[in-house]
Design an enzyme around this catalytic site. Structure first.
Site, PDB file in Angstrom:
ATOM      1  N   ASP A  52      53.906 -18.664 -49.013  1.00 39.17           N
ATOM      2  CA  ASP A  52      52.952 -18.767 -50.113  1.00 39.17           C
ATOM      3  C   ASP A  52      53.636 -19.233 -51.392  1.00 39.17           C
ATOM      4  OD1 ASP A  52      51.285 -17.564 -48.272  1.00 39.17           O
ATOM      5  OD2 ASP A  52      51.434 -15.574 -49.175  1.00 39.17           O
ATOM      6  N   TYR A 112      61.092 -11.180 -42.335  1.00 37.73           N
ATOM      7  CA  TYR A 112      60.869 -11.254 -43.771  1.00 37.73           C
ATOM      8  C   TYR A 112      61.498 -10.028 -44.431  1.00 37.73           C
ATOM      9  CZ  TYR A 112      57.330 -14.961 -43.391  1.00 37.73           C
ATOM     10  OH  TYR A 112      56.674 -16.144 -43.162  1.00 37.73           O
TER      11      TYR A 112
END
Length: 247
Positions: A52, A112
């Site tokens: 993002d 992540y």
């Protein structure tokens, strides 16, 4: 000729990985601009994941098919890219790959890491790449809540834009919560992640850590399959794509 590249970037000033019409401020777009100029024809690359806006990558994987007429060695190509790319986007490694290799379709998992800055820390250089907490976190409760998220579940409550995916079922294989002197690190590993999924998981676990949610609420949130029941979306600046896995 198919090339596989390992890309690192600071996503602070970009609108995410994926190219967008009307915006040149994307990681994919910047790399494609350089390759297009060098190859003398339009070039498109494929990334393993679409981070993002504002999200960073320690190790993103991408691949690109270039014409035989542009036959340069991987090291030469990496050097050219790093010469013309902005300094907050770097190609760490470049190699030739099999013609059928696809960075996204062949990925088997991702890792992540989310950085939480402790409430009593005043580390200047952490502020740009972490979410500053306003109170101490109950790490044990967060770990208990994380246990409910492991395994295969429908994570529809923990994503946005879910309607664009064929399924919102994903498998989380690991959630580690590590505490350092100045930070709390949340490490997520799984077969794949939905839009904003890691940031919403983080926001929910933070709410558990502050006592505004109980760990045993997690199964009900999963069961409801509605975004409004999960926690807030953590800021993008604290999130890093760390690793992409392949067989």
């Amino acid at each position: 000729m198919n090339y596989r590249m390992k890309v690192q970037y600071d996503g602070t000033r970009y609108q995410g990985w994926q190219r967008q019409s009307g915006s040149s401020a994307t990681i994919q777009g910047k790399i494609e601009e350089v390759l297009t100029r060098q190859a003398g024809r339009s070039v498109r690359i494929d990334g393993a994941g679409r981070t993002d806006a504002g999200v960073h990558a320690i190790e993103q994987i991408a691949n690109v098919h270039l014409p035989e007429s542009f036959a340069v060695s991987p090291d030469e190509l990496r050097t050219v890219l790093n010469e013309y790319l902005p300094e907050d986007i770097r190609i760490l490694h470049m190699e030739r790959a099999g013609e059928r290799f696809h960075s996204r379709l062949h990925a088997t998992g991702k890792q992540y890491r989310y950085h939480l800055m402790k409430w009593d820390s005043e580390q200047v250089f952490l502020r740009k790449y972490s979410w500053k907490m306003t109170e101490a976190l109950d790490i044990q409760s967060m770990q208990e809540a994380a246990g409910h998220l492991l395994g295969e579940h429908d994570f529809k409550s923990f994503c946005t834009k879910a309607s664009k995916k064929k399924t919102t079922v994903r498998q989380l294989t690991q959630i580690q919560i590590e505490e350092t002197e100045h930070e709390v690190l949340l490490i997520f590993e799984g077969s794949g992640f939905l839009y904003n999924m890691v940031r919403i998981l983080t926001g929910t676990l933070v709410e558990v850590g502050t006592g505004s949610r109980r760990p045993d609420e997690i199964p009900e949130i999963l069961e409801r399959k509605e975004r409004k029941y999960a926690g807030e979306t953590a800021p993008a600046k604290g999130l890093f794509l760390v690793k992409v896995y392949y067989d």
